[in-house]
Design a protein around this motif. Structure first.
Motif, PDB file in Angstrom:
ATOM      1  N   THR A 263       0.881  -1.303  -0.141  1.00 31.36           N
ATOM      2  CA  THR A 263       0.117   0.127   0.100  1.00 31.36           C
ATOM      3  C   THR A 263       0.904   1.226  -0.095  1.00 31.36           C
ATOM      4  N   LEU A 264       2.277   0.998  -0.135  1.00 31.70           N
ATOM      5  CA  LEU A 264       3.269   2.173  -0.099  1.00 31.70           C
ATOM      6  C   LEU A 264       3.190   3.061  -1.267  1.00 31.70           C
ATOM      7  N   MET A 265       2.947   4.335  -1.003  1.00 30.52           N
ATOM      8  CA  MET A 265       3.105   5.135  -2.495  1.00 30.52           C
ATOM      9  C   MET A 265       4.265   6.078  -2.457  1.00 30.52           C
ATOM     10  N   ARG A 266       4.552   6.372  -1.321  1.00 35.42           N
ATOM     11  CA  ARG A 266       6.119   7.089  -1.327  1.00 35.42           C
ATOM     12  C   ARG A 266       6.968   6.218  -1.923  1.00 35.42           C
ATOM     13  N   ARG A 267       8.184   7.017  -2.341  1.00 33.04           N
ATOM     14  CA  ARG A 267       9.524   6.262  -2.817  1.00 33.04           C
ATOM     15  C   ARG A 267      10.292   5.732  -1.780  1.00 33.04           C
TER      16      ARG A 267
END
Length: 306
Positions: A302-306
């Protein structure tokens, strides 16, 4: 783990170790919930080995504190051989249970493989229960309440010596997460053995992120990580389809974070998914949640950040 994990699904359709019938239908429910396509969507090379076979559940009362000991031994022997064979081929065995007594065969096979290859072993036991009963402590005689104790050397010789090594594992290899239902005598034995337990009180106080950082601490390239995922780990509202629901478990989000942090280590080498009971489920929703969380173990994030 290579970029594309090679996963072998192994069904073990039995409920001989349980107190409620129905976990024997768990493997099929996971398949119906599209487990293989979900893993393939994460880039896994998946082979479904079908179901192992073993004796039927005789549904008898306990003898000397064990219910169905002969049948439990037989099932764990076939699980042990199947899991060990996949590891030897460089594949990741994903055991579809069945009840949690099958963890004896599965984890003893992983421990045997680790001894053969010189690897360290870390076992994450995701469960509402400590599963550290013995035949003298158990209120029921159900062996699914005993697998961790058996793996640590407490139990009948036919089970404690399954992998040719006694005990199969040491208590310090285990991290238990989500525990919230432990019998009084069992609790004393857990303390005596110095088992590391992150119970729900700990998770409530410290949060799932800190819990998982502690449980995964000191993993290195020489560590084989085994996850034994009892579906009753989850809160009963999220996962009603289990025979031993206990209120107050991790939420769906907490479980998701738990699985994603395990995936982040890149060390997952083997997995049990047990105690799914479709007879008690609502429209297979527990199987669908389980499949979703298993996909997270293999990199669905669910991770969007880089």
């Amino acid at each position: 783990m290579s970029s594309a994990p090679r996963v072998s699904l192994i069904g073990a359709p039995t409920d001989v170790g349980a107190g409620v019938r129905g976990a024997s239908m768990g493997p099929e429910a996971l398949r119906v919930a599209q487990l293989q396509p979900a893993l393939e969507a994460q880039g896994c090379d998946v082979i479904d080995r079908g179901n192992l076979s073993g004796p039927p559940n005789p549904w008898q009362p306990p003898v000397n504190g064990y219910r169905h000991l002969d049948e439990v031994v037989a099932w764990n022997q076939v699980v042990h051989e199947a899991v060990h064979a996949e590891l030897q081929q460089g594949r990741l065995p994903l055991l579809l249970g069945g009840d949690h007594c099958l963890g004896i065969g599965s984890i003893s096979a992983v421990a045997r493989y680790c001894r053969e290859t010189g690897k360290k072993l870390r076992v994450l036991w995701l469960d509402a229960h400590a599963d550290f009963n013995t035949n003298t402590l158990t209120p029921t005689g159900n062996v699914h309440g005993m697998p961790v104790a058996v793996l640590c050397g407490h139990g009948p010789q036919a089970l404690t010596h399954l992998g040719g090594h006694h005990p199969a594992i040491k208590p310090q290899m285990v991290r238990q997460i989500g525990i919230r239902s432990v019998d009084a005598g069992e609790k004393r034995l857990v303390h005596a053995e110095n088992l590391e337990v992150f119970d729900m009180r700990y998770i409530d106080e410290m949060g799932m992120r800190h819990t998982m950082e502690m449980a995964l601490a000191l993993l290195d390239a020489q560590t084989h990580l085994h996850v034994s995922f009892d579906v009753d780990f989850l809160d009963a509202e999220v996962a009603p389809g289990v025979g031993t629901t206990v209120r107050g478990g991790p939420t769906y989000r907490e479980a998701q974070l738990c699985m994603e942090m395990i995936a982040d280590t890149g060390r997952l080498g083997s997995l049990d998914v047990v105690e799914l009971n479709p007879a008690l489920d609502v429209r297979n929703q527990t199987a669908e949640v389980a499949v979703d969380l298993i996909a997270s173990l293999f990199g669905k994030s669910t991770l969007m950040r880089r």
